[in-house]
Design an enzyme around this catalytic site. Structure first.
Site, PDB file in Angstrom:
ATOM      1  N   TYR A 135      41.741  45.835  47.726  1.00 31.28           N
ATOM      2  CA  TYR A 135      40.120  46.833  48.602  1.00 31.28           C
ATOM      3  C   TYR A 135      40.410  48.419  48.708  1.00 31.28           C
ATOM      4  CZ  TYR A 135      39.199  42.115  48.462  1.00 31.28           C
ATOM      5  OH  TYR A 135      38.180  40.219  48.444  1.00 31.28           O
TER       6      TYR A 135
ATOM      7  N   ASP B   2      32.546  45.559  55.056  1.00 29.12           N
ATOM      8  CA  ASP B   2      34.191  45.867  55.703  1.00 29.12           C
ATOM      9  C   ASP B   2      33.910  47.243  56.965  1.00 29.12           C
ATOM     10  OD1 ASP B   2      34.192  44.235  53.644  1.00 29.12           O
ATOM     11  OD2 ASP B   2      36.307  44.219  54.249  1.00 29.12           O
TER      12      ASP B   2
ATOM     13  N   TYR C 151      42.027  48.367  40.815  1.00 27.37           N
ATOM     14  CA  TYR C 151      40.756  48.004  41.833  1.00 27.37           C
ATOM     15  C   TYR C 151      40.220  47.610  40.309  1.00 27.37           C
ATOM     16  CZ  TYR C 151      36.802  45.989  43.207  1.00 27.37           C
ATOM     17  OH  TYR C 151      35.754  45.412  43.439  1.00 27.37           O
TER      18      TYR C 151
ATOM     19  N   GLY D 226      28.313  39.173  49.821  1.00 29.65           N
ATOM     20  CA  GLY D 226      29.385  39.370  51.011  1.00 29.65           C
ATOM     21  C   GLY D 226      30.329  38.425  50.456  1.00 29.65           C
TER      22      GLY D 226
ATOM     23  N   ASP E 212      31.213  36.700  47.921  1.00 25.43           N
ATOM     24  CA  ASP E 212      31.042  36.886  46.685  1.00 25.43           C
ATOM     25  C   ASP E 212      31.212  35.431  46.004  1.00 25.43           C
ATOM     26  OD1 ASP E 212      31.658  39.135  47.612  1.00 25.43           O
ATOM     27  OD2 ASP E 212      32.920  39.628  46.198  1.00 25.43           O
TER      28      ASP E 212
ATOM     29  N   GLU F 129      43.128  37.355  55.083  1.00 26.03           N
ATOM     30  CA  GLU F 129      41.799  37.414  54.133  1.00 26.03           C
ATOM     31  C   GLU F 129      40.940  36.531  54.765  1.00 26.03           C
ATOM     32  OE1 GLU F 129      41.353  38.626  50.515  1.00 26.03           O
ATOM     33  OE2 GLU F 129      39.293  38.628  50.035  1.00 26.03           O
TER      34      GLU F 129
HETATM   35  C1  GLC Z   1      35.044  40.609  48.479  1.00 30.28           C
HETATM   36  C2  GLC Z   1      34.538  39.851  49.808  1.00 30.28           C
HETATM   37  C3  GLC Z   1      33.218  40.739  50.386  1.00 30.28           C
HETATM   38  C4  GLC Z   1      34.698  41.810  51.542  1.00 30.28           C
HETATM   39  C5  GLC Z   1      35.155  42.871  50.147  1.00 30.28           C
HETATM   40  C6  GLC Z   1      36.701  43.565  50.948  1.00 30.28           C
HETATM   41  O1  GLC Z   1      35.326  41.385  48.122  1.00 30.28           O
HETATM   42  O2  GLC Z   1      33.702  38.952  49.400  1.00 30.28           O
HETATM   43  O3  GLC Z   1      32.789  40.108  51.446  1.00 30.28           O
HETATM   44  O4  GLC Z   1      33.735  42.852  51.547  1.00 30.28           O
HETATM   45  O5  GLC Z   1      36.667  42.227  49.902  1.00 30.28           O
HETATM   46  O6  GLC Z   1      37.011  42.462  52.011  1.00 30.28           O
END
Ligand code: GLC
Length: 428
Positions: free
Chosen positions: A33, A40, A85, A165, A167, A396
Protein backbone atom coordinates in the site's frame (compact mmCIF):
# COMPACT_ATOMS: atom_id res chain seq x y z
CA UNK A 1 0.29 -16.20 27.85
CA UNK A 2 3.20 -14.56 26.03
CA UNK A 3 4.91 -11.99 28.27
CA UNK A 4 5.10 -8.42 26.99
CA UNK A 5 7.77 -5.77 27.54
CA UNK A 6 5.59 -2.72 26.97
CA UNK A 7 8.43 -0.19 26.73
CA UNK A 8 10.05 -2.22 24.00
CA UNK A 9 6.73 -2.64 22.20
CA UNK A 10 6.16 1.14 22.34
CA UNK A 11 9.59 1.80 20.83
CA UNK A 12 8.94 -0.74 18.15
CA UNK A 13 5.51 0.73 17.37
CA UNK A 14 6.99 4.21 16.99
CA UNK A 15 9.73 2.88 14.72
CA UNK A 16 7.07 1.26 12.47
CA UNK A 17 5.16 4.56 12.29
CA UNK A 18 8.37 6.45 11.47
CA UNK A 19 9.45 3.92 8.87
CA UNK A 20 6.17 4.39 6.98
CA UNK A 21 6.12 8.19 7.38
CA UNK A 22 6.50 10.03 4.05
CA UNK A 23 6.73 13.53 5.57
CA UNK A 24 3.16 14.79 5.38
CA UNK A 25 1.34 11.48 5.10
CA UNK A 26 2.00 7.89 6.12
CA UNK A 27 1.68 4.76 3.99
CA UNK A 28 -0.10 1.74 5.55
CA UNK A 29 2.95 -0.39 4.73
CA UNK A 30 5.72 -0.35 2.15
CA UNK A 31 5.07 -2.24 -1.09
CA UNK A 32 1.50 -3.47 -0.69
CA UNK A 33 0.00 0.00 0.00
CA UNK A 34 2.29 2.81 -1.23
CA UNK A 35 -0.14 5.79 -0.95
CA UNK A 36 -2.29 7.53 1.67
CA UNK A 37 -5.41 5.63 2.78
CA UNK A 38 -8.25 7.54 4.41
CA UNK A 39 -9.10 5.70 7.62
CA UNK A 40 -5.57 4.38 8.02
CA UNK A 41 -4.42 7.99 8.19
CA UNK A 42 -6.88 8.89 10.94
CA UNK A 43 -5.71 5.99 13.11
CA UNK A 44 -2.12 6.85 12.23
CA UNK A 45 -2.65 10.39 13.52
CA UNK A 46 -3.97 9.00 16.81
CA UNK A 47 -0.78 6.93 17.10
CA UNK A 48 1.51 9.82 16.15
CA UNK A 49 -0.15 11.95 18.82
CA UNK A 50 1.67 9.78 21.37
CA UNK A 51 5.09 11.07 20.34
CA UNK A 52 4.68 13.99 17.88
CA UNK A 53 1.40 15.90 18.08
CA UNK A 54 2.40 18.36 15.37
CA UNK A 55 3.01 15.49 12.95
CA UNK A 56 -0.34 13.99 13.94
CA UNK A 57 -2.24 17.15 12.95
CA UNK A 58 -0.35 17.26 9.66
CA UNK A 59 -1.45 13.69 8.86
CA UNK A 60 -5.10 14.68 9.05
CA UNK A 61 -4.60 18.04 7.36
CA UNK A 62 -2.99 16.29 4.38
CA UNK A 63 -5.97 13.95 4.11
CA UNK A 64 -8.47 16.82 4.15
CA UNK A 65 -6.45 18.87 1.65
CA UNK A 66 -7.74 16.31 -0.87
CA UNK A 67 -11.41 16.49 0.08
CA UNK A 68 -13.61 16.77 -3.00
CA UNK A 69 -15.67 19.89 -3.71
CA UNK A 70 -18.85 17.91 -2.96
CA UNK A 71 -17.57 17.05 0.55
CA UNK A 72 -16.41 13.47 -0.02
CA UNK A 73 -13.02 12.46 1.33
CA UNK A 74 -11.54 9.83 -1.01
CA UNK A 75 -10.30 6.47 0.15
CA UNK A 76 -6.85 6.72 -1.49
CA UNK A 77 -4.69 9.72 -2.36
CA UNK A 78 -2.09 8.90 -4.97
CA UNK A 79 0.63 11.34 -3.86
CA UNK A 80 3.31 9.63 -5.95
CA UNK A 81 3.42 7.39 -8.98
CA UNK A 82 3.86 3.74 -8.10
CA UNK A 83 2.85 0.95 -10.44
CA UNK A 84 3.22 -1.57 -7.62
CA UNK A 85 -0.44 -1.01 -6.71
CA UNK A 86 -3.54 -1.82 -8.73
CA UNK A 87 -5.99 -0.18 -9.45
CA UNK A 88 -3.95 3.01 -9.65
CA UNK A 89 -4.81 6.58 -10.59
CA UNK A 90 -5.05 5.69 -14.31
CA UNK A 91 -7.99 3.38 -13.57
CA UNK A 92 -9.90 5.70 -11.21
CA UNK A 93 -9.43 8.81 -13.41
CA UNK A 94 -11.15 11.07 -10.91
CA UNK A 95 -9.71 14.18 -12.54
CA UNK A 96 -8.04 15.71 -9.46
CA UNK A 97 -4.72 17.62 -9.55
CA UNK A 98 -3.28 15.09 -7.11
CA UNK A 99 -5.08 11.93 -8.24
CA UNK A 100 -7.45 10.21 -5.83
CA UNK A 101 -9.76 7.22 -5.92
CA UNK A 102 -13.45 7.98 -6.42
CA UNK A 103 -15.00 6.25 -3.41
CA UNK A 104 -14.72 6.86 0.33
CA UNK A 105 -13.90 4.89 3.50
CA UNK A 106 -15.17 4.68 7.10
CA UNK A 107 -15.33 8.21 8.54
CA UNK A 108 -13.02 7.94 11.54
CA UNK A 109 -11.90 11.57 11.23
CA UNK A 110 -14.38 13.08 13.72
CA UNK A 111 -13.33 10.57 16.33
CA UNK A 112 -9.64 11.15 15.56
CA UNK A 113 -10.09 14.92 15.81
CA UNK A 114 -11.51 14.62 19.31
CA UNK A 115 -8.74 12.23 20.32
CA UNK A 116 -6.02 14.57 19.03
CA UNK A 117 -7.52 17.49 20.90
CA UNK A 118 -7.64 15.41 24.09
CA UNK A 119 -4.06 14.26 23.63
CA UNK A 120 -2.78 17.78 23.06
CA UNK A 121 -4.47 19.21 26.14
CA UNK A 122 -6.52 21.55 23.94
CA UNK A 123 -3.91 24.32 24.11
CA UNK A 124 -4.02 27.35 21.81
CA UNK A 125 -2.04 25.68 19.01
CA UNK A 126 -4.19 22.55 19.13
CA UNK A 127 -7.40 24.55 19.10
CA UNK A 128 -6.30 26.37 15.99
CA UNK A 129 -5.35 23.11 14.21
CA UNK A 130 -8.74 21.68 15.22
CA UNK A 131 -10.47 24.80 13.89
CA UNK A 132 -9.01 24.06 10.49
CA UNK A 133 -10.63 20.62 10.40
CA UNK A 134 -14.05 21.10 12.00
CA UNK A 135 -15.76 22.59 8.94
CA UNK A 136 -14.22 20.01 6.60
CA UNK A 137 -15.31 17.04 8.71
CA UNK A 138 -18.77 18.54 9.08
CA UNK A 139 -19.03 18.82 5.29
CA UNK A 140 -18.01 15.16 4.93
CA UNK A 141 -20.71 14.09 7.38
CA UNK A 142 -23.28 16.15 5.50
CA UNK A 143 -22.13 14.57 2.25
CA UNK A 144 -22.72 11.10 3.69
CA UNK A 145 -26.30 11.75 4.69
CA UNK A 146 -27.09 13.64 1.46
CA UNK A 147 -25.46 11.23 -1.01
CA UNK A 148 -25.56 7.86 0.72
CA UNK A 149 -28.86 8.17 2.55
CA UNK A 150 -30.94 9.85 -0.15
CA UNK A 151 -34.25 8.86 1.46
CA UNK A 152 -33.27 10.19 4.88
CA UNK A 153 -33.41 6.87 6.74
CA UNK A 154 -30.58 7.76 9.12
CA UNK A 155 -28.43 4.95 7.70
CA UNK A 156 -25.83 5.43 4.97
CA UNK A 157 -25.01 2.80 2.35
CA UNK A 158 -21.68 1.83 0.87
CA UNK A 159 -21.71 1.37 -2.89
CA UNK A 160 -18.44 -0.55 -3.24
CA UNK A 161 -17.03 -3.20 -0.85
CA UNK A 162 -13.80 -1.20 -0.60
CA UNK A 163 -15.71 1.67 1.02
CA UNK A 164 -16.47 -0.51 4.03
CA UNK A 165 -12.80 -0.91 4.86
CA UNK A 166 -13.66 -4.60 5.33
CA UNK A 167 -13.01 -5.15 1.65
CA UNK A 168 -13.45 -8.88 1.28
CA UNK A 169 -16.07 -9.62 3.95
CA UNK A 170 -18.53 -12.50 3.56
CA UNK A 171 -21.21 -9.84 4.20
CA UNK A 172 -20.95 -8.67 0.60
CA UNK A 173 -20.92 -12.05 -1.18
CA UNK A 174 -24.59 -12.40 -2.04
CA UNK A 175 -25.17 -8.82 -3.12
CA UNK A 176 -21.82 -8.72 -4.86
CA UNK A 177 -22.71 -11.78 -6.95
CA UNK A 178 -25.33 -9.60 -8.64
CA UNK A 179 -22.68 -7.14 -9.86
CA UNK A 180 -21.89 -7.90 -13.50
CA UNK A 181 -18.40 -8.65 -14.83
CA UNK A 182 -19.00 -8.04 -18.55
CA UNK A 183 -16.89 -5.38 -20.21
CA UNK A 184 -14.17 -5.16 -17.57
CA UNK A 185 -10.97 -4.02 -19.29
CA UNK A 186 -8.03 -6.47 -19.02
CA UNK A 187 -5.80 -5.86 -16.00
CA UNK A 188 -2.93 -7.25 -13.92
CA UNK A 189 -3.34 -7.49 -10.17
CA UNK A 190 -0.50 -6.39 -7.90
CA UNK A 191 -1.76 -7.42 -4.46
CA UNK A 192 -1.03 -11.09 -5.11
CA UNK A 193 2.62 -10.20 -5.77
CA UNK A 194 2.96 -8.76 -2.25
CA UNK A 195 0.80 -11.19 -0.28
CA UNK A 196 -0.17 -14.87 -0.46
CA UNK A 197 -2.89 -15.23 -3.17
CA UNK A 198 -4.69 -17.76 -0.95
CA UNK A 199 -5.32 -14.94 1.55
CA UNK A 200 -6.53 -12.43 -1.05
CA UNK A 201 -9.80 -12.00 -3.01
CA UNK A 202 -10.51 -14.27 -5.98
CA UNK A 203 -10.25 -13.22 -9.65
CA UNK A 204 -14.05 -13.16 -9.99
CA UNK A 205 -14.35 -10.81 -7.03
CA UNK A 206 -11.69 -8.57 -8.54
CA UNK A 207 -13.63 -8.37 -11.82
CA UNK A 208 -16.67 -7.17 -9.91
CA UNK A 209 -14.66 -4.60 -7.95
CA UNK A 210 -13.48 -3.20 -11.26
CA UNK A 211 -16.88 -3.33 -12.91
CA UNK A 212 -18.19 -1.00 -10.20
CA UNK A 213 -15.23 1.36 -10.61
CA UNK A 214 -15.79 1.53 -14.38
CA UNK A 215 -19.54 2.07 -13.88
CA UNK A 216 -19.03 4.99 -11.48
CA UNK A 217 -16.31 6.46 -13.69
CA UNK A 218 -18.74 6.38 -16.64
CA UNK A 219 -21.07 8.48 -14.47
CA UNK A 220 -18.23 10.99 -14.06
CA UNK A 221 -18.04 10.28 -10.30
CA UNK A 222 -21.18 12.37 -9.82
CA UNK A 223 -22.25 11.56 -6.28
CA UNK A 224 -25.76 12.83 -6.84
CA UNK A 225 -26.16 9.80 -9.16
CA UNK A 226 -23.90 7.04 -7.87
CA UNK A 227 -25.96 5.70 -4.97
CA UNK A 228 -29.13 5.08 -6.97
CA UNK A 229 -27.15 3.86 -9.99
CA UNK A 230 -25.21 1.28 -8.01
CA UNK A 231 -26.37 -2.36 -8.10
CA UNK A 232 -24.52 -2.71 -4.79
CA UNK A 233 -26.00 -0.72 -1.87
CA UNK A 234 -25.27 -2.12 1.56
CA UNK A 235 -25.98 -0.63 4.95
CA UNK A 236 -23.12 -1.82 7.15
CA UNK A 237 -23.80 -1.38 10.89
CA UNK A 238 -20.09 -1.05 11.66
CA UNK A 239 -19.63 1.69 9.10
CA UNK A 240 -22.70 3.53 10.37
CA UNK A 241 -21.49 3.15 13.94
CA UNK A 242 -18.23 4.85 13.03
CA UNK A 243 -20.14 7.69 11.41
CA UNK A 244 -22.41 8.05 14.44
CA UNK A 245 -19.44 8.07 16.81
CA UNK A 246 -17.67 10.64 14.64
CA UNK A 247 -20.76 12.86 14.51
CA UNK A 248 -20.90 12.77 18.31
CA UNK A 249 -17.17 13.44 18.61
CA UNK A 250 -17.35 16.33 16.16
CA UNK A 251 -20.32 17.72 18.10
CA UNK A 252 -18.22 17.60 21.28
CA UNK A 253 -15.30 19.42 19.68
CA UNK A 254 -17.53 21.95 17.92
CA UNK A 255 -19.34 22.73 21.18
CA UNK A 256 -16.01 23.14 22.99
CA UNK A 257 -14.79 25.61 20.36
CA UNK A 258 -18.07 27.54 20.09
CA UNK A 259 -19.47 26.22 16.80
CA UNK A 260 -22.98 25.82 18.08
CA UNK A 261 -24.67 25.06 14.75
CA UNK A 262 -22.20 22.36 13.76
CA UNK A 263 -22.48 20.85 17.22
CA UNK A 264 -26.28 20.74 17.11
CA UNK A 265 -26.40 19.34 13.59
CA UNK A 266 -23.94 16.54 14.31
CA UNK A 267 -25.57 15.67 17.60
CA UNK A 268 -28.91 15.30 15.82
CA UNK A 269 -27.37 13.15 13.07
CA UNK A 270 -25.77 10.88 15.66
CA UNK A 271 -29.03 10.52 17.53
CA UNK A 272 -30.99 9.67 14.41
CA UNK A 273 -28.30 7.24 13.23
CA UNK A 274 -28.16 5.46 16.57
CA UNK A 275 -31.92 4.96 16.62
CA UNK A 276 -31.94 3.73 13.02
CA UNK A 277 -29.28 1.13 13.83
CA UNK A 278 -31.85 -0.72 15.92
CA UNK A 279 -33.49 -1.88 12.69
CA UNK A 280 -30.40 -4.00 12.08
CA UNK A 281 -30.43 -5.91 15.36
CA UNK A 282 -30.69 -9.72 15.22
CA UNK A 283 -31.73 -11.61 18.36
CA UNK A 284 -30.76 -14.87 16.74
CA UNK A 285 -27.16 -13.79 16.19
CA UNK A 286 -26.85 -11.59 19.27
CA UNK A 287 -25.44 -8.79 17.14
CA UNK A 288 -26.34 -6.34 14.36
CA UNK A 289 -26.41 -7.40 10.70
CA UNK A 290 -25.92 -5.68 7.35
CA UNK A 291 -28.92 -4.67 5.29
CA UNK A 292 -29.07 -5.04 1.53
CA UNK A 293 -30.83 -1.85 0.48
CA UNK A 294 -31.61 -3.18 -3.01
CA UNK A 295 -33.68 -6.08 -1.59
CA UNK A 296 -34.65 -4.57 1.76
CA UNK A 297 -33.44 -7.75 3.52
CA UNK A 298 -31.02 -8.20 6.41
CA UNK A 299 -27.97 -10.23 5.38
CA UNK A 300 -27.53 -13.49 7.28
CA UNK A 301 -23.82 -13.09 7.91
CA UNK A 302 -22.48 -12.74 11.48
CA UNK A 303 -19.39 -10.61 10.92
CA UNK A 304 -17.39 -8.12 12.91
CA UNK A 305 -19.42 -5.28 11.30
CA UNK A 306 -22.32 -6.04 13.62
CA UNK A 307 -20.06 -6.27 16.67
CA UNK A 308 -18.18 -3.08 15.90
CA UNK A 309 -21.55 -1.35 16.25
CA UNK A 310 -20.80 -0.96 19.99
CA UNK A 311 -18.57 1.94 18.89
CA UNK A 312 -21.72 4.03 18.32
CA UNK A 313 -22.79 4.00 21.96
CA UNK A 314 -25.68 1.56 21.58
CA UNK A 315 -28.16 0.66 24.37
CA UNK A 316 -26.46 -1.10 27.32
CA UNK A 317 -28.52 -4.28 26.93
CA UNK A 318 -27.28 -4.56 23.35
CA UNK A 319 -23.66 -4.11 24.43
CA UNK A 320 -24.14 -6.86 27.03
CA UNK A 321 -25.60 -9.20 24.39
CA UNK A 322 -22.66 -8.46 22.09
CA UNK A 323 -20.26 -9.29 24.94
CA UNK A 324 -21.94 -12.68 25.25
CA UNK A 325 -21.49 -13.18 21.51
CA UNK A 326 -17.78 -12.35 21.75
CA UNK A 327 -17.46 -14.75 24.69
CA UNK A 328 -18.85 -17.49 22.51
CA UNK A 329 -16.26 -16.71 19.83
CA UNK A 330 -13.61 -16.83 22.54
CA UNK A 331 -14.52 -20.44 23.29
CA UNK A 332 -13.21 -21.41 19.84
CA UNK A 333 -10.84 -18.62 18.83
CA UNK A 334 -7.67 -18.22 20.87
CA UNK A 335 -7.42 -14.59 19.74
CA UNK A 336 -10.36 -12.21 19.62
CA UNK A 337 -12.22 -10.66 17.85
CA UNK A 338 -12.38 -12.64 14.58
CA UNK A 339 -13.67 -10.64 11.60
CA UNK A 340 -16.23 -13.36 10.96
CA UNK A 341 -17.89 -15.76 13.35
CA UNK A 342 -15.89 -18.96 13.84
CA UNK A 343 -19.22 -20.80 14.09
CA UNK A 344 -20.22 -19.92 10.51
CA UNK A 345 -19.21 -22.53 7.91
CA UNK A 346 -17.91 -19.72 5.69
CA UNK A 347 -15.34 -18.63 8.33
CA UNK A 348 -11.81 -18.65 6.88
CA UNK A 349 -9.01 -18.07 9.42
CA UNK A 350 -6.52 -16.72 6.89
CA UNK A 351 -8.40 -14.99 4.07
CA UNK A 352 -8.65 -11.29 4.56
CA UNK A 353 -11.78 -9.98 6.30
CA UNK A 354 -13.32 -13.48 6.30
CA UNK A 355 -12.01 -14.54 9.70
CA UNK A 356 -8.68 -12.94 10.71
CA UNK A 357 -8.32 -10.41 13.54
CA UNK A 358 -7.62 -6.72 12.83
CA UNK A 359 -6.28 -4.70 15.75
CA UNK A 360 -7.83 -1.41 14.59
CA UNK A 361 -11.24 -3.03 14.77
CA UNK A 362 -10.40 -4.37 18.22
CA UNK A 363 -9.49 -0.84 19.24
CA UNK A 364 -12.90 0.52 18.28
CA UNK A 365 -14.77 -2.40 19.85
CA UNK A 366 -12.83 -2.05 23.12
CA UNK A 367 -13.49 1.68 23.16
CA UNK A 368 -17.23 1.14 22.62
CA UNK A 369 -17.48 -1.61 25.22
CA UNK A 370 -15.68 0.45 27.77
CA UNK A 371 -18.04 3.38 27.22
CA UNK A 372 -20.94 0.95 27.76
CA UNK A 373 -19.54 -0.24 31.07
CA UNK A 374 -18.26 -3.57 29.68
CA UNK A 375 -14.74 -2.98 30.96
CA UNK A 376 -13.81 -6.62 31.59
CA UNK A 377 -14.36 -7.61 27.96
CA UNK A 378 -12.68 -4.42 26.74
CA UNK A 379 -9.60 -5.41 28.74
CA UNK A 380 -9.64 -8.95 27.40
CA UNK A 381 -9.72 -7.65 23.84
CA UNK A 382 -6.78 -5.35 24.53
CA UNK A 383 -4.83 -8.16 26.22
CA UNK A 384 -5.49 -10.48 23.28
CA UNK A 385 -4.32 -7.76 20.86
CA UNK A 386 -1.08 -7.22 22.76
CA UNK A 387 -0.49 -10.95 22.87
CA UNK A 388 -0.73 -11.06 19.11
CA UNK A 389 1.89 -8.31 18.89
CA UNK A 390 4.23 -10.19 21.21
CA UNK A 391 3.73 -13.41 19.29
CA UNK A 392 3.68 -12.20 15.68
CA UNK A 393 4.76 -8.55 15.44
CA UNK A 394 3.00 -5.59 13.78
CA UNK A 395 1.13 -7.42 11.04
CA UNK A 396 -1.78 -6.25 8.90
CA UNK A 397 -4.00 -8.99 10.36
CA UNK A 398 -3.76 -12.28 12.29
CA UNK A 399 -5.14 -15.79 12.27
CA UNK A 400 -7.53 -15.96 15.29
CA UNK A 401 -6.79 -19.64 15.86
CA UNK A 402 -2.99 -19.80 15.83
CA UNK A 403 -2.05 -16.10 15.83
CA UNK A 404 -0.01 -16.25 12.61
CA UNK A 405 0.95 -12.85 11.12
CA UNK A 406 -0.84 -12.36 7.78
CA UNK A 407 -0.89 -9.81 4.92
CA UNK A 408 1.54 -6.89 5.02
CA UNK A 409 4.15 -6.66 7.77
CA UNK A 410 5.33 -3.58 9.77
CA UNK A 411 1.83 -2.18 9.47
CA UNK A 412 1.15 1.42 10.41
CA UNK A 413 -2.32 1.36 11.92
CA UNK A 414 -1.53 -1.75 13.91
CA UNK A 415 1.41 0.13 15.46
CA UNK A 416 -0.77 3.21 16.04
CA UNK A 417 -3.47 1.43 18.02
CA UNK A 418 -0.92 -0.53 20.03
CA UNK A 419 0.27 2.82 21.46
CA UNK A 420 -3.32 3.46 22.51
CA UNK A 421 -3.65 -0.01 24.05
CA UNK A 422 -0.51 0.40 26.13
CA UNK A 423 -1.51 3.89 27.27
CA UNK A 424 -4.89 2.49 28.25
CA UNK A 425 -3.31 -0.30 30.29
CA UNK A 426 -0.91 2.13 31.97
CA UNK A 427 -3.86 4.30 33.00
CA UNK A 428 -5.58 1.40 34.81
C1 GLC B 1 -7.05 -3.01 2.84
C2 GLC B 1 -8.13 -2.89 3.93
C3 GLC B 1 -8.55 -1.45 4.09
C4 GLC B 1 -7.32 -0.59 4.38
C5 GLC B 1 -6.22 -0.80 3.34
C6 GLC B 1 -4.91 -0.14 3.72
O1 GLC B 1 -7.54 -2.63 1.60
O2 GLC B 1 -9.22 -3.70 3.63
O3 GLC B 1 -9.47 -1.30 5.13
O4 GLC B 1 -7.66 0.75 4.44
O5 GLC B 1 -5.97 -2.18 3.20
O6 GLC B 1 -4.48 -0.58 4.98
Amino acid sequence: MTSIDTTQVQHHAISVLRENDRGSYTVPTKGLYPFQWNWDSCFTAIGQAHYDIDRAWTEMETLFAHQWADGMVPHIIFHVEDDGYFPGADVWRSGKAVPTSGITQPPVAGFALERLLQKSGADEAARSRAEGLIGAIDRWHEWFYACRDPRGEGLVAIIHPWESGRDNSIDWDEAFARVPTEGVAPYTRRDTQHADPAHRPTKEQYDRYLWLVQHFRDLAWDNTKLHDASPFQIVDPGFNAILVRSCDALANVAAQLGHIEIAARNRALAQKGREALERLWSDRHGQYLCLDRTTGQLIDSPSIGGILTVFAGIPRARAAAICATIEKEESKARFIVPSHSVFDSRFDAKRYWRGPVWLVVNYMIASGLEASGQTAMARRIIASSLELIALSGFAEYYDPIDGEALGGKTFTWTAAVVLEFIAHQDAQ
